[in-house]
Scaffold this motif. Structure first.
Motif, PDB file in Angstrom:
ATOM      1  N   ALA A  18       5.069  10.958  -6.257  1.00  0.00           N
ATOM      2  CA  ALA A  18       4.515   9.763  -6.571  1.00  0.00           C
ATOM      3  C   ALA A  18       3.414   9.209  -5.294  1.00  0.00           C
ATOM      4  O   ALA A  18       2.532   8.827  -5.619  1.00  0.00           O
ATOM      5  CB  ALA A  18       5.812   8.418  -6.407  1.00  0.00           C
ATOM      6  N   VAL A  22      -0.434   8.285  -5.755  1.00  0.00           N
ATOM      7  CA  VAL A  22      -0.928   7.137  -5.263  1.00  0.00           C
ATOM      8  C   VAL A  22      -2.184   7.427  -4.482  1.00  0.00           C
ATOM      9  O   VAL A  22      -3.106   6.678  -4.404  1.00  0.00           O
ATOM     10  CB  VAL A  22       0.328   6.332  -4.718  1.00  0.00           C
ATOM     11  CG1 VAL A  22      -0.223   5.120  -3.910  1.00  0.00           C
ATOM     12  CG2 VAL A  22       1.138   5.690  -6.054  1.00  0.00           C
ATOM     13  N   LYS A  23      -1.947   8.522  -3.458  1.00  0.00           N
ATOM     14  CA  LYS A  23      -2.985   8.804  -2.554  1.00  0.00           C
ATOM     15  C   LYS A  23      -4.333   9.120  -3.293  1.00  0.00           C
ATOM     16  O   LYS A  23      -5.166   8.731  -2.821  1.00  0.00           O
ATOM     17  CB  LYS A  23      -2.464   9.828  -1.601  1.00  0.00           C
ATOM     18  CG  LYS A  23      -3.372   9.918  -0.533  1.00  0.00           C
ATOM     19  CD  LYS A  23      -2.978  11.003   0.599  1.00  0.00           C
ATOM     20  CE  LYS A  23      -3.942  11.354   1.714  1.00  0.00           C
ATOM     21  NZ  LYS A  23      -3.273  12.552   2.489  1.00  0.00           N
ATOM     22  N   SER A  26      -5.844   6.145  -5.333  1.00  0.00           N
ATOM     23  CA  SER A  26      -6.515   5.217  -4.259  1.00  0.00           C
ATOM     24  C   SER A  26      -7.836   5.825  -3.577  1.00  0.00           C
ATOM     25  O   SER A  26      -8.601   4.906  -2.915  1.00  0.00           O
ATOM     26  CB  SER A  26      -5.503   5.045  -2.923  1.00  0.00           C
ATOM     27  OG  SER A  26      -4.197   4.516  -3.380  1.00  0.00           O
ATOM     28  N   ASN A  42       0.347  -0.188 -12.023  1.00  0.00           N
ATOM     29  CA  ASN A  42      -0.932   0.115 -11.150  1.00  0.00           C
ATOM     30  C   ASN A  42      -0.588   1.390 -10.685  1.00  0.00           C
ATOM     31  O   ASN A  42       0.199   1.615  -9.880  1.00  0.00           O
ATOM     32  CB  ASN A  42      -1.033  -1.142 -10.117  1.00  0.00           C
ATOM     33  CG  ASN A  42      -2.195  -0.716  -9.165  1.00  0.00           C
ATOM     34  OD1 ASN A  42      -2.861   0.418  -9.168  1.00  0.00           O
ATOM     35  ND2 ASN A  42      -2.393  -1.616  -8.256  1.00  0.00           N
ATOM     36  N   ALA A  43      -1.485   2.512 -10.625  1.00  0.00           N
ATOM     37  CA  ALA A  43      -1.270   3.765 -10.367  1.00  0.00           C
ATOM     38  C   ALA A  43      -1.683   3.751  -8.911  1.00  0.00           C
ATOM     39  O   ALA A  43      -1.237   4.885  -8.152  1.00  0.00           O
ATOM     40  CB  ALA A  43      -2.383   4.624 -11.047  1.00  0.00           C
ATOM     41  N   LYS A  44      -2.090   2.937  -8.002  1.00  0.00           N
ATOM     42  CA  LYS A  44      -2.142   2.842  -6.792  1.00  0.00           C
ATOM     43  C   LYS A  44      -1.023   2.019  -5.924  1.00  0.00           C
ATOM     44  O   LYS A  44      -1.007   1.780  -4.942  1.00  0.00           O
ATOM     45  CB  LYS A  44      -3.517   2.202  -6.381  1.00  0.00           C
ATOM     46  CG  LYS A  44      -4.746   2.944  -7.128  1.00  0.00           C
ATOM     47  CD  LYS A  44      -5.810   1.938  -6.665  1.00  0.00           C
ATOM     48  CE  LYS A  44      -7.311   2.685  -7.267  1.00  0.00           C
ATOM     49  NZ  LYS A  44      -8.349   1.902  -7.094  1.00  0.00           N
ATOM     50  N   SER A  45       0.257   2.011  -6.446  1.00  0.00           N
ATOM     51  CA  SER A  45       1.262   1.067  -6.252  1.00  0.00           C
ATOM     52  C   SER A  45       2.560   2.286  -6.317  1.00  0.00           C
ATOM     53  O   SER A  45       2.955   2.658  -7.518  1.00  0.00           O
ATOM     54  CB  SER A  45       1.786   0.016  -6.921  1.00  0.00           C
ATOM     55  OG  SER A  45       2.861  -0.314  -6.827  1.00  0.00           O
ATOM     56  N   ILE A  46       2.819   2.805  -5.230  1.00  0.00           N
ATOM     57  CA  ILE A  46       4.012   3.704  -5.242  1.00  0.00           C
ATOM     58  C   ILE A  46       5.291   3.164  -5.816  1.00  0.00           C
ATOM     59  O   ILE A  46       6.023   3.703  -6.764  1.00  0.00           O
ATOM     60  CB  ILE A  46       4.303   4.355  -3.889  1.00  0.00           C
ATOM     61  CG1 ILE A  46       4.969   5.573  -4.101  1.00  0.00           C
ATOM     62  CG2 ILE A  46       5.036   3.353  -2.923  1.00  0.00           C
ATOM     63  CD1 ILE A  46       5.336   6.449  -2.771  1.00  0.00           C
ATOM     64  N   LEU A  49       4.557   3.052  -9.745  1.00  0.00           N
ATOM     65  CA  LEU A  49       4.843   4.413 -10.439  1.00  0.00           C
ATOM     66  C   LEU A  49       6.247   4.775 -10.474  1.00  0.00           C
ATOM     67  O   LEU A  49       6.733   5.314 -11.452  1.00  0.00           O
ATOM     68  CB  LEU A  49       4.292   5.289  -9.398  1.00  0.00           C
ATOM     69  CG  LEU A  49       3.845   6.739 -10.228  1.00  0.00           C
ATOM     70  CD1 LEU A  49       3.212   6.570 -11.292  1.00  0.00           C
ATOM     71  CD2 LEU A  49       2.964   7.530  -9.280  1.00  0.00           C
TER      72      LEU A  49
END
Length: 87
Positions: A18, A22-23, A26, A42-46, A49
């Motif tokens: 995850a 996310v990294k 981002s 949101n795929a930028k939120s660990i 996810l």
């Protein structure tokens, strides 16, 4: 832009994969989301996810909107399909 992918790594999306996902997400300017069983995060939120509880064999849809949406979807799909290098 969207693409369906199957989770391939044995342990699913736990903390390490995850974090890697996310990294990578981002790095893109586009808004990136993951859709699974009708839930969108949101795929930028660990935390987002991780809240999906993804396991091996689950099918997710990666959705991106923005100037680099095509690259975002392609690179994130490739990451999932590679099994995250079996982290």
């Amino acid at each position: 832009m969207e693409k369906k992918v199957i989770i391939k790594n044995e342990s699913g999306i736990h903390a390490r994969p995850a974090g890697v996902f996310v990294k990578k997400a981002s790095e893109f300017k586009s808004q990136v989301e993951i859709v699974f069983n009708g839930k969108k995060v949101n795929a930028k939120s660990i935390m987002g996810l991780m809240s999906l509880g993804l396991s091996k064999g689950d099918e997710i849809t990666i959705v991106a909107n923005g100037e680099d949406a095509q690259n975002a979807v392609n690179e994130l799909a490739a990451l999932v399909e590679s099994g995250f290098g079996e982290i």
